[in-house]
Design an enzyme around this catalytic site. Structure first.
Site, PDB file in Angstrom:
ATOM      1  N   GLY A  64       0.812  -1.211   0.000  1.00 36.45           N
ATOM      2  CA  GLY A  64       0.000   0.000   0.000  1.00 36.45           C
ATOM      3  C   GLY A  64       0.840   1.254   0.000  1.00 36.45           C
ATOM      4  N   CYS A  65       2.156   1.114  -0.219  1.00 36.76           N
ATOM      5  CA  CYS A  65       3.000   2.287  -0.407  1.00 36.76           C
ATOM      6  C   CYS A  65       3.022   2.601  -1.888  1.00 36.76           C
ATOM      7  CB  CYS A  65       4.423   2.017   0.080  1.00 36.76           C
ATOM      8  SG  CYS A  65       4.626   2.447   1.805  1.00 36.76           S
ATOM      9  N   VAL A  66       2.543   3.776  -2.273  1.00 33.80           N
ATOM     10  CA  VAL A  66       2.505   4.090  -3.704  1.00 33.80           C
ATOM     11  C   VAL A  66       3.332   5.328  -4.004  1.00 33.80           C
ATOM     12  CG1 VAL A  66       0.327   2.978  -4.261  1.00 33.80           C
ATOM     13  CG2 VAL A  66       0.308   5.253  -3.290  1.00 33.80           C
TER      14      VAL A  66
END
Lengths: 102, 112, 136
Positions: free
Chosen positions: B110-112
């Site tokens: 979920g790190c974008v």
């Protein structure tokens, strides 16, 4: 000639189990594994079909796949036995032919 | 070809972004060596977060995204630590990404 | 960040482990959670098997990702639905499923379990309200 039938697909998604039970003859064995294990659980929509088949054929379920999916042997339809990987191999060796219902 | 880092004379495989290839191999010394490469000295405050991340992974099987980490740290270690300013002061390359790397976890989901 | 909040539904219809769909969906849900949309996660058909408790994958050599569903609340997802008919057809009840807690850090509002078992009419209604449905 005895056949070991294997089913690894969910009975709610594919007709693999249905076909397997249609063509399996008395004395045959069925091994349910991977998503096929869902057919072995009691209380499902297809339990009557599976329970009826147990009069003529023996049904086994692969323990590691059952536990991976969160179910214990108490949830199985009465008469279905649990085997481990070694039991799977034994079943294959005891039968003349293995038919995989993919 | 996997990259390696050396900790106490032992070689550990890391991926192309520097994350430990096998999280079961993790030893605390790995965090120290990785921190040194990033010019950081690990304090108790850093270790609180690293240990927290390892516990989080153990329970949920996932490395949390930064805002999830912030929220969860606030819940566990107190509101004064559960904010991104505090966490960035400890881990300037991003609290989730850098701290997860030190903790031997995969890159956060979920790190974008 | 987009300015208009849209309703997105992730529709899960596959059992875990037999295929990769369940895990792929979960990853997309978690990554997508960064975009601040109005997200619901729906489980129908064999998808309901994704949420069963007590999954233990040690012997099949695969990652057990069932604990990860419990982080959905941390990822600010508050709408998780399960189709009642799908559960019933499989001899399952809500007791067989994991609970997912949710908490608002600001207001301290807490919900012990956001997993909601709903009837098929409600599933249809939620699908009709969605701006996009991502199907797995």
């Amino acid at each position: 000639m005895s056949i070991l039938h294997t089913v690894n697909k969910s009975p709610f998604e594919r007709n693999s189990l249905e076909s397997c039970l249609k063509f399996a003859t008395p004395g045959a064995s069925v091994l349910l594994f991977e998503d096929g294990i869902y057919a072995a659980l009691s209380g499902t929509r297809i339990e009557p079909q599976v329970a009826a088949a147990l009069d003529q054929i023996t049904i086994h379920v692969l323990g590691p796949d059952l536990r991976a999916r969160g179910f214990s042997p108490e949830r199985l339809i009465a008469g279905i036995s649990v085997v481990d990987y070694a039991g799977f191999v034994d079943l294959a060796a005891e039968h003349d032919v293995v038919q995989a219902w993919l | 070809m996997a990259d390696m880092i050396e900790v106490d004379g032992k070689q550990y495989a890391v991926d192309e972004e520097g994350y430990l290839a096998n999280l079961n191999e993790w030893v605390p010394g790995i965090a120290g060596v990785m921190a040194k490469q990033d010019n950081l000295e690990l304090t108790d405050e850093h270790w609180d977060i690293i240990n927290f991340l390892r516990e989080y992974y153990e329970e949920y099987q996932i490395a949390p995204a930064v805002r999830v980490l912030t929220k969860a740290v606030g819940k566990k270690l107190g509101k004064e630590k559960g904010n991104s300013k505090y966490l960035y002061s400890l881990f300037p390359y991003g609290p989730a990404k850098q701290a997860c790397r030190f903790a031997g976890l995969p890159k956060p989901t979920g790190c974008v | 960040m987009s300015e208009v909040v849209k309703k997105f539904m992730y529709l899960n219809r596959k059992a875990p482990y037999g295929t990769i769909y369940a895990w792929e969906s979960l990853e997309v849900v978690l990554v997508g959670a960064a975009f601040d949309q109005d997200v619901s996660v729906m489980f129908v058909d064999d998808g309901v098997y994704q949420l069963t408790k007590a999954q233990d994958t040690k012997e099949i050599g695969m990652k057990n990702f069932s604990p990860t569903y419990r982080t959905l609340g941390d990822y600010e997802i508050k709408k998780v639905y399960v189709d009642r008919d799908s559960l019933a057809a499989r001899g399952l009840t809500q007791d067989d499923l994991v609970a997912i807690a949710w908490e608002d850090m600001e207001t301290e509002e807490e919900v012990d379990n956001i997993v909601e078992v709903i009837d098929s009419a409600r599933v249809s209604a939620l699908m009709n309200e969605s701006a996009a449905i991502f199907s797995f």
